[in-house]
Design an enzyme around this catalytic site. Structure first.
Site, mmCIF file in Angstrom:
data_model
loop_
_atom_site.group_PDB
_atom_site.id
_atom_site.type_symbol
_atom_site.label_atom_id
_atom_site.label_comp_id
_atom_site.label_asym_id
_atom_site.label_seq_id
_atom_site.Cartn_x
_atom_site.Cartn_y
_atom_site.Cartn_z
ATOM 1 N N HIS A 1 -101.022 10.315 -13.511
ATOM 2 C CA HIS A 1 -101.363 11.624 -14.073
ATOM 3 C C HIS A 1 -100.140 12.510 -14.333
ATOM 4 O O HIS A 1 -100.037 13.139 -15.384
ATOM 5 C CB HIS A 1 -102.324 12.361 -13.135
ATOM 6 C CG HIS A 1 -103.746 11.936 -13.317
ATOM 7 N ND1 HIS A 1 -104.771 12.821 -13.490
ATOM 8 C CD2 HIS A 1 -104.313 10.716 -13.367
ATOM 9 C CE1 HIS A 1 -105.900 12.172 -13.628
ATOM 10 N NE2 HIS A 1 -105.648 10.886 -13.547
ATOM 11 N N ASP B 1 -103.492 19.990 -14.573
ATOM 12 C CA ASP B 1 -104.349 18.818 -14.634
ATOM 13 C C ASP B 1 -105.722 19.259 -14.126
ATOM 14 O O ASP B 1 -105.821 19.978 -13.127
ATOM 15 C CB ASP B 1 -103.765 17.725 -13.723
ATOM 16 C CG ASP B 1 -104.455 16.378 -13.911
ATOM 17 O OD1 ASP B 1 -105.704 16.357 -13.978
ATOM 18 O OD2 ASP B 1 -103.755 15.359 -13.977
HETATM 19 C C1 U2F Z 1 -105.457 6.411 -13.787
HETATM 20 O O1 U2F Z 1 -104.818 5.375 -14.461
HETATM 21 P P1 U2F Z 1 -103.584 4.436 -14.160
HETATM 22 O O2 U2F Z 1 -102.413 5.231 -13.767
HETATM 23 O O3 U2F Z 1 -103.905 3.301 -13.263
HETATM 24 O O4 U2F Z 1 -103.437 3.737 -15.623
HETATM 25 P P2 U2F Z 1 -103.104 4.261 -17.068
HETATM 26 O O5 U2F Z 1 -103.867 5.478 -17.478
HETATM 27 O O6 U2F Z 1 -103.270 3.083 -17.915
HETATM 28 O O7 U2F Z 1 -101.583 4.674 -16.969
HETATM 29 C C2 U2F Z 1 -100.612 3.814 -16.464
HETATM 30 C C3 U2F Z 1 -99.275 4.316 -16.991
HETATM 31 O O8 U2F Z 1 -98.223 3.707 -16.237
HETATM 32 C C4 U2F Z 1 -97.301 3.066 -17.121
HETATM 33 C C5 U2F Z 1 -98.118 2.758 -18.372
HETATM 34 C C6 U2F Z 1 -99.069 3.945 -18.459
HETATM 35 O O9 U2F Z 1 -98.444 5.006 -19.149
HETATM 36 O O10 U2F Z 1 -97.270 2.623 -19.479
HETATM 37 N N1 U2F Z 1 -96.773 1.821 -16.519
HETATM 38 C C7 U2F Z 1 -95.537 1.406 -16.883
HETATM 39 O O11 U2F Z 1 -94.853 2.042 -17.696
HETATM 40 N N2 U2F Z 1 -95.069 0.228 -16.356
HETATM 41 C C8 U2F Z 1 -95.789 -0.514 -15.499
HETATM 42 O O12 U2F Z 1 -95.283 -1.575 -15.081
HETATM 43 C C9 U2F Z 1 -97.078 -0.071 -15.116
HETATM 44 C C10 U2F Z 1 -97.550 1.105 -15.652
HETATM 45 C C11 U2F Z 1 -106.912 6.009 -13.640
HETATM 46 F F1 U2F Z 1 -106.962 4.890 -12.823
HETATM 47 C C12 U2F Z 1 -107.506 5.711 -15.010
HETATM 48 O O13 U2F Z 1 -108.855 5.339 -14.891
HETATM 49 C C13 U2F Z 1 -107.398 6.937 -15.907
HETATM 50 O O14 U2F Z 1 -107.788 6.617 -17.217
HETATM 51 C C14 U2F Z 1 -105.963 7.447 -15.934
HETATM 52 C C15 U2F Z 1 -105.960 8.793 -16.641
HETATM 53 O O15 U2F Z 1 -104.711 9.358 -16.725
HETATM 54 O O16 U2F Z 1 -105.407 7.595 -14.620
#
Ligand code: U2F
Length: 450
Positions: A16, A110
């Site tokens: 986030h 947020d």
């Molecule tokens: C929560 O989501 P997450 O943080 O699990 O997953 P994403 O919304 O897909 O965001 C992951 C980010 O981390 C980055 C990737 C994304 O921008 O590019 N990243 C990276 O750069 N390298 C890596 O090896 C691993 C990740 C929640 F679980 C979701 O359900 C929600 O939709 C989201 C909302 O913000 O937050």
């Protein structure tokens, strides 16, 4: 001279803070005479890519609220943070105002830290909530009472609702009861995340402003709903595409991009399950077996501590044969834009879905919680640029089958065409005169007051 001082408050868990920080960087470059104080916990600020910050952003640490002598679990850390949040925010804002020599005129936060609205009220300044998840998730939480009434409460109610579509809600008319985030009609309502989702939606009802990490046009019914509900609705996504640091070369400590350079176009699968998912060892083993059995070269972002749970010998075998590269972190948005990547095995976190669209890469969807089931359904059934796993979890055969569809069939080709159409929409939205860029300018007028 600084015209306006805006405070931006992050939720310091999962991705986030990174998402909202991208938005803050974008605002700071478009409004050079305003100042943006970005408030989050020390750990969360350290994890951000804060190189080459413009001088009109400052990072302001606030307390994580942890009082226990032992390291808390991830869930306990969220509970500690929220418990002391208002006090931490008041302190942080005082520090920011002293450092800047000017009062904050607006608190953007947020939505997960909806309690910022109370602090904004106390200070008699505007509260501007931001959602980083898919807006459909918020729509679902805003209709939680109706969903409980029509679908019922409890696992049995969901089961007996079956695969019927939720047509009683226009924006959910392509989704099923099983796609509804837990916490609405299943699960313990005292679980901290379910409590957050409930409270944030209720608090939002008092607001006439909403900022969303999406683009106009993904879902026109949903656009109308939010435009009607919020006088000031700002879909300004994808936040990261406006990031002023986007022209800097990506940080790639594990050489993912050069590894991809060795592969032909659209031949590699990228596997990444976001920032919070930890697979059970049995499902992890099934995914590993499926990747190996498919014969498709893969790049896998897998935290170091989880790598130790892989079947013995797997990592060495993949490295020796060149079939797979397993690293603890990748520059994901750049990986997905690399021409070699032809499929993304994802949990369907909203940022991942957006990055997949921008990269033009079809998804293999394995959702777990929150908005992920809604996203997986939108991707596979509505936008049609991905496949859902029949078994709903990773199995060796399921992974092989999904890759066969994406890499080898006419259906897979259609998915690629479809995701390219969406990619063009997103690209147009962030260009000059595009909807997200224009909305970003409107948002700046709203928060900076000029
Ligand atoms: C929560 O989501 P997450 O943080 O699990 O997953 P994403 O919304 O897909 O965001 C992951 C980010 O981390 C980055 C990737 C994304 O921008 O590019 N990243 C990276 O750069 N390298 C890596 O090896 C691993 C990740 C929640 F679980 C979701 O359900 C929600 O939709 C989201 C909302 O913000 O937050």
């Amino acid at each position: 001279m600084t015209q306006s001082h805006v405070a931006v408050v992050a939720f310091p868990f999962s991705s986030h803070a990174g998402a909202i920080f991208s938005l803050t960087r974008a605002m700071s470059s478009l409004a050079p005479s305003s100042h943006f104080s970005f408030l989050s916990t020390k750990d969360s600020l350290t994890s951000l890519n804060s190189q080459h910050l413009l001088s009109n952003i400052s990072l302001v640490p606030i307390s994580d609220g942890i009082t226990s002598p032992h390291a808390p679990s991830e869930i306990e850390a969220v509970e500690f943070f929220l418990k002391s949040f208002k006090e931490s925010l008041r302190e942080g804002l005082k520090t920011a105002e002293q450092a800047q020599g000017s009062k904050v005129r607006c608190i953007m936060s947020d939505l997960y830290v909806w309690l910022s609205a109370d602090v904004a009220d106390e200070m008699e300044v505007k509260w501007v909530p931001v959602t980083t998840a898919v807006p459909l998730d918020l729509y679902t939480h805003l209709h939680a009472d109706l969903i409980r009434e029509v679908v019922g409460v409890g696992d049995e109610a969901i089961r007996s609702y079956g695969d019927k579509l939720l047509s009683f809600l226009p924006c959910l008319s392509n989704h099923r009861a099983t796609d509804i985030p837990a916490g609405i009609n299943t699960g313990n309502p005292n679980f901290v995340y379910y409590m957050i989702w409930d409270r944030m939606a209720r608090r939002l009802l008092d607001s006439d402003v909403l900022v969303s990490n999406t683009i106009q046009g993904f879902d026109t019914t949903l656009d109308f709903y939010f435009q009607d509900k919020f006088t000031n609705y700002f879909p300004v996504g994808p936040f990261y595409l406006f990031n002023s640091s986007k022209n800097e070369p990506p940080t790639d400590p594990y050489g993912c991009l050069s590894w991809l350079d060795q592969h032909d176009q659209a031949t590699v699968a990228y596997v990444g399950l976001g920032t919070t998912i930890i697979l059970l060892p049995s499902e992890l083993a099934s995914l590993a077996k499926g990747l190996e059995a498919s014969g498709v070269p893969f790049l896998w972002s897998l935290r170091k501590e989880t790598q130790n749970l892989l079947p013995s010998g797997f990592i060495d075998r993949m490295n020796d044969t060149g079939k797979g590269k397993i690293v603890p972190w990748t520059p994901q948005s750049s990986v997905l834009k690399h021409p070699a990547v032809g499929a993304f095995v994802s949990h369907c976190g909203w940022s991942s879905v957006l990055e997949s669209i921008v990269g033009g890469v079809p998804l293999v969807c394995r959702p777990f919680f929150s908005d992920q089931m809604l996203n997986a359904r939108s991707v596979s059934f509505v936008w049609k640029f991905g496949v859902a796993l029949d078994e709903k979890c990773f199995t060796e055969k399921g992974v092989v089958r999904a890759f066969d569809v994406v890499f080898k069939t006419e259906e897979g080709k259609k998915m690629r065409d479809k995701v390219h159409e969406l990619k063009e929409m997103v690209t147009a939205a962030v260009e000059e005169n595009g909807s997200s860029r224009e909305n970003l300018k409107r948002l700046l007028k709203n928060v900076c007051g000029f």
